[in-house]
Design a protein around this motif. Structure first.
Motif, PDB file in Angstrom:
ATOM      1  N   LEU A  19       0.628  -1.646   0.044  1.00 54.45           N
ATOM      2  CA  LEU A  19      -0.319   0.229   0.015  1.00 54.45           C
ATOM      3  C   LEU A  19       1.003   1.586   0.319  1.00 54.45           C
ATOM      4  N   LEU A  20       0.556   2.213  -0.981  1.00 54.57           N
ATOM      5  CA  LEU A  20       1.550   3.067  -1.329  1.00 54.57           C
ATOM      6  C   LEU A  20       0.756   4.554  -1.107  1.00 54.57           C
ATOM      7  N   LYS A  21       0.755   5.814  -0.130  1.00 56.69           N
ATOM      8  CA  LYS A  21      -0.152   6.684  -0.336  1.00 56.69           C
ATOM      9  C   LYS A  21       0.588   8.437  -0.172  1.00 56.69           C
ATOM     10  N   PHE A  22       0.237   9.193  -0.733  1.00 59.36           N
ATOM     11  CA  PHE A  22       0.716  10.431  -1.244  1.00 59.36           C
ATOM     12  C   PHE A  22      -0.311  11.545  -0.554  1.00 59.36           C
ATOM     13  N   PHE A  27      -4.239  17.501  -1.989  1.00 57.85           N
ATOM     14  CA  PHE A  27      -4.084  16.490  -2.605  1.00 57.85           C
ATOM     15  C   PHE A  27      -3.600  15.305  -1.764  1.00 57.85           C
ATOM     16  N   PHE A  28      -4.408  14.122  -1.232  1.00 58.39           N
ATOM     17  CA  PHE A  28      -4.199  13.095  -1.516  1.00 58.39           C
ATOM     18  C   PHE A  28      -4.081  11.868  -2.328  1.00 58.39           C
ATOM     19  N   ALA A  29      -3.566  10.944  -2.710  1.00 57.92           N
ATOM     20  CA  ALA A  29      -4.006   9.533  -3.532  1.00 57.92           C
ATOM     21  C   ALA A  29      -2.953   8.062  -2.414  1.00 57.92           C
ATOM     22  N   GLU A  30      -3.194   7.520  -2.537  1.00 54.78           N
ATOM     23  CA  GLU A  30      -2.781   6.237  -2.241  1.00 54.78           C
ATOM     24  C   GLU A  30      -3.359   5.328  -3.183  1.00 54.78           C
ATOM     25  N   LEU A  31      -2.439   4.025  -3.675  1.00 52.11           N
ATOM     26  CA  LEU A  31      -2.547   2.735  -4.434  1.00 52.11           C
ATOM     27  C   LEU A  31      -2.380   1.930  -3.717  1.00 52.11           C
ATOM     28  N   GLY A  32      -3.039   0.703  -3.969  1.00 50.24           N
ATOM     29  CA  GLY A  32      -2.562  -0.617  -3.398  1.00 50.24           C
ATOM     30  C   GLY A  32      -2.699  -1.736  -4.299  1.00 50.24           C
ATOM     31  N   ILE A  49      -6.077  -4.403  -7.909  1.00 55.36           N
ATOM     32  CA  ILE A  49      -5.509  -3.412  -7.281  1.00 55.36           C
ATOM     33  C   ILE A  49      -6.314  -2.063  -7.322  1.00 55.36           C
ATOM     34  N   PHE A  50      -5.828  -1.475  -5.958  1.00 55.13           N
ATOM     35  CA  PHE A  50      -6.846  -0.545  -5.614  1.00 55.13           C
ATOM     36  C   PHE A  50      -5.990   0.883  -6.033  1.00 55.13           C
ATOM     37  N   ALA A  51      -7.091   1.720  -6.407  1.00 61.19           N
ATOM     38  CA  ALA A  51      -6.240   3.096  -6.020  1.00 61.19           C
ATOM     39  C   ALA A  51      -7.118   4.616  -6.192  1.00 61.19           C
ATOM     40  N   ALA A  52      -6.993   5.717  -4.961  1.00 62.43           N
ATOM     41  CA  ALA A  52      -7.753   6.346  -4.942  1.00 62.43           C
ATOM     42  C   ALA A  52      -7.620   7.729  -5.026  1.00 62.43           C
ATOM     43  N   GLY A  53      -7.792   8.471  -4.522  1.00 64.80           N
ATOM     44  CA  GLY A  53      -7.812  10.121  -4.943  1.00 64.80           C
ATOM     45  C   GLY A  53      -8.525  11.029  -4.501  1.00 64.80           C
ATOM     46  N   SER A  54      -7.725  12.000  -3.874  1.00 66.45           N
ATOM     47  CA  SER A  54      -8.810  13.200  -4.101  1.00 66.45           C
ATOM     48  C   SER A  54      -8.014  14.190  -3.690  1.00 66.45           C
ATOM     49  N   TRP A  55      -8.412  15.607  -4.014  1.00 62.90           N
ATOM     50  CA  TRP A  55      -8.208  17.278  -4.455  1.00 62.90           C
ATOM     51  C   TRP A  55      -9.212  18.235  -3.651  1.00 62.90           C
ATOM     52  N   ARG A  56      -8.897  18.280  -2.714  1.00 60.07           N
ATOM     53  CA  ARG A  56      -9.388  20.097  -1.972  1.00 60.07           C
ATOM     54  C   ARG A  56      -9.461  20.988  -2.727  1.00 60.07           C
TER      55      ARG A  56
END
Length: 224
Positions: A19-22, A27-32, A49-56
């Protein structure tokens, strides 16, 4: 819950992979990667494979996405591969700054799924839309969602090359996404300690034919 139902999250909460997070500013993103099965004589190769992200963009608006890319392969007894991929971009409106005592969020999203049974050369392109409203006051919450989509589980009753139905092994999300679907949930979810939380909830399900049923849930969760 189109990608991972609450039942799946509570029964299969271990991630056998990475699991990787940034995070940078708003801005937030993760990949698992979850590796769930190794190819063998009677065991299937499976990974997701999971991917998610958000930009406030401000106090009111957040743009984001989530995605699931699932490779459901075969074994020596049942060769074959099925792809089940979903991507869901969304816009989230948070009215907490306007109503500080009650947290109200509205999320509008669209989703697209690419699914293919490679043995049968059966490929599906599926689409849908969803609107979700969530309100929280202290430990009480309400969650309502309505979606309109194609049948997102086209291979659910189909069988692999050994004659075993794909079923829940291929579809780990909610099984209600096939046409119009409306879900209402009421619950109480207090945090008992830093590592322990409680949840009491009731769900009501509807489709175009009307009332489908009700679920009552009790959960006691420990973070180890």
């Amino acid at each position: 819950e189109l990608m991972l139902s609450e039942e799946t999250c509570q029964s299969d909460f271990n991630l056998e992979g990475t699991l990787l997070k940034f995070r940078e500013g708003g801005f937030f993103a993760e990949l698992g990667l979850d590796w769930m099965g190794k190819y063998g004589y009677d065991t299937k190769e499976r990974f997701q494979i999971f991917a998610a992200g958000s930009w406030r963009l401000g106090e009111l608006l957040t743009l984001g996405w989530c995605g699931s890319f699932y490779h459901y392969a075969g074994s020596t007894l049942a060769p074959g591969v099925v792809d089940n991929h979903i991507i869901q971009p969304y816009a989230l409106f948070d009215f907490s700054s306007i109503l500080p005592t009650i947290r109200i969020q509205l999320r509008a999203s669209a989703f697209y799924s690419y699914q293919k049974d490679r043995v049968r050369e059966d490929m599906r392109h599926l689409r849908g839309y969803e609107m979700e409203l969530q309100a929280k006051w202290k430990s009480l919450y309400f969650l309502g969602s309505a979606s309109l989509s194609d049948n997102m589980l086209p291979f659910y009753d189909k069988c692999d090359t050994s004659g075993k139905p794909y079923g829940d092994l291929l579809y780990r999300g909610s099984k209600f996404y096939c046409g119009f679907y409306d879900r209402l949930e009421f619950g109480w979810a207090p945090r008992l300690s830093r590592r322990t939380s409680l949840k009491l909830s009731a769900r009501v399900h509807y489709n175009l034919n009307g009332y489908l049923g009700t679920e009552q849930r009790f959960s006691l969760l420990f973070l180890l």
